[in-house]
Design a protein around this motif. Structure first.
Motif, PDB file in Angstrom:
ATOM      1  N   LEU A  20     -50.112   6.109  76.058  1.00 22.26           N
ATOM      2  CA  LEU A  20     -50.715   5.561  74.957  1.00 22.26           C
ATOM      3  C   LEU A  20     -50.715   7.303  73.908  1.00 22.26           C
ATOM      4  CD1 LEU A  20     -53.567   2.953  75.340  1.00 22.26           C
ATOM      5  CD2 LEU A  20     -51.802   2.626  74.515  1.00 22.26           C
ATOM      6  N   THR A  21     -49.905   7.427  72.705  1.00 20.28           N
ATOM      7  CA  THR A  21     -48.833   8.201  72.076  1.00 20.28           C
ATOM      8  C   THR A  21     -50.826   9.004  70.965  1.00 20.28           C
ATOM      9  OG1 THR A  21     -47.155   6.974  71.682  1.00 20.28           O
ATOM     10  CG2 THR A  21     -48.132   9.837  70.774  1.00 20.28           C
ATOM     11  N   ASP A  22     -51.479   8.227  70.901  1.00 22.12           N
ATOM     12  CA  ASP A  22     -52.892   8.675  70.460  1.00 22.12           C
ATOM     13  C   ASP A  22     -53.928   9.622  71.239  1.00 22.12           C
ATOM     14  OD1 ASP A  22     -51.807   7.706  68.124  1.00 22.12           O
ATOM     15  OD2 ASP A  22     -53.282   5.559  67.952  1.00 22.12           O
TER      16      ASP A  22
END
Ligand SMILES: Nc1ncnc2c1ncn2[C@@H]1O[C@H](COP(=O)(O)OP(=O)(O)O[C@H]2O[C@H](CO)[C@@H](O)[C@H](O)[C@H]2O)[C@@H](O)[C@H]1O
Length: 235
Positions: free
Chosen positions: A185-187
Motif C-alpha cells: 500500500l503506497t499510502d
C-alpha cells in the motif's frame, strides 16, 4: 544502483518479478533517520509484566504486537520461491547501533533492505487464510484463493520481547495468477519489490549470515526443502 553492484543487488540468482528498481527508488526517497521515545502507537504497546515466582515478584518487559500471517510462495513456472524485499527502518537502526558499538560509521540506507516472505499484520476480523490471500495480492500481485492456502505451522515470534502468534501458509502460483502490480500500500509508505529466488539457490541464500532476512523466510525454505527431500513438494 543504491551504491551496490548488480551482483550485490541481486545475489544468489535473484530476479525481479514485480517492482523492479524499487530499491534504488526508495534509497532516493529516504532522508535523515533518527529515533525518539515511543508515543502512543497503533501498532505496538510496551509494558512490564509483574509476576510471582517462588513467592518472589519478578518483572518482564514486553512489546505487545498484533498477530501476523506469512505466505511461502512457490512460483511453479519460474521454479523459484517468491521473496519480498523492502526497507525496514528497524533493521537499518539495529545495524546502525551495531556499527556505533564497534566505532564504525552509519551504514548506507541500502543496509536496511530486508528479504522476507509475503506477510502482514492481522488487523481485521477475517479468517487467517483470507488475510493471507489478501496480502499475497496486495504485496506480490498474484491472486490465490484463501482455500488454496496450505497451513504450514504457527509459532510465537520474538518470544523474549513479544511472543505474538505468526501463522505460516504455503501456496503455489503461476504466471496465469498474476492480477496486479503488487508492491504493497503506497499510502502506508510500503515499497515492496518481489523477487524470484531459484529453488536450487535457496539453501545457500538462507545460510548466508550477511543477508538481512526474516526468521519466517528461513523456516519456510527449510520446510519446503524437507518436503522436496520427502518427495512431497514441488520439483
Ligand atoms: N511497528 C510499526 N510502526 C509503524 N507503522 C507500522 C508498524 N507496523 C506496521 N506498520 C504500518 O502498517 C502497514 C502494514 O503492515 P503489514 O501488515 O504489511 O506488516 P509488515 O509487513 O510491516 O510486517 C509483517 O511481516 C513481518 C515479517 O514477516 C512480521 O514480522 C510482522 O509481524 C508482519 O506483520 C505498514 O506498511 C506500515 O505502514
Amino acid at each position: 544502483m543504491a551504491g551496490l553492484s548488480k551482483e550485490e543487488m541481486y545475489p544468489y540468482g535473484l530476479r525481479p518479478v514485480q517492482g523492479e528498481g524499487k530499491m534504488e527508488a526508495t534509497v532516493e526517497r529516504l532522508g535523515k533517520i533518527s529515533t525518539a521515545p515511543m508515543q502512543e502507537s497503533r501498532f505496538v504497546k510496551t509494558h512490564s509484566i509483574l509476576y510471582e515466582l517462588d513467592g518472589k515478584e519478578r518483572r518482564w518487559d514486553m512489546v505487545i504486537s498484533m498477530p501476523s500471517v506469512g505466505v511461502l510462495l512457490y512460483h511453479k513456472d519460474l521454479k523459484a520461491m517468491l521473496v519480498v524485499r523492502q526497507f525496514r527502518a528497524t533493521v537499518w537502526c539495529s545495524r546502525q547501533q551495531e556499527a556505533a558499538a564497534e566505532g564504525r560509521a552509519d551504514p548506507p540506507h541500502a543496509a536496511g533492505f530486508t528479504y522476507e516472505l509475503c506477510a502482514g499484520l492481522v488487523d481485521k476480523e477475517k479468517p487467517l487464510p483470507q488475510v493471507a490471500a489478501e496480502e499475497v495480492e496486495e504485496e506480490c500481485g498474484f491472486k490465490v484463493a484463501a482455500e488454496a492456502l496450505q497451513l504450514v505451522t504457527g509459532y510465537r515470534s520474538s518470544v523474549g520481547t513479544s511472543g505474538s502468534q505468526h501463522t505460516l501458509f504455503f501456496a503455489e502460483v503461476g504466471e496465469s495468477d498474476r492480477s496486479g502490480a503488487g508492491g504493497g500500500l503506497t499510502d502506508d509508505g510500503e515499497a515492496i519489490e518481489v523477487l524470484a529466488l531459484p529453488l536450487d539457490r535457496c539453501q545457500d541464500f538462507i545460510a548466508d549470515v550477511h543477508i538481512p532476512k526474516s526468521a519466517a523466510l528461513v523456516l519456510g525454505m527449510l520446510w519446503l526443502q524437507a518436503r522436496i527431500n520427502a518427495q512431497q513438494g514441488p520439483s
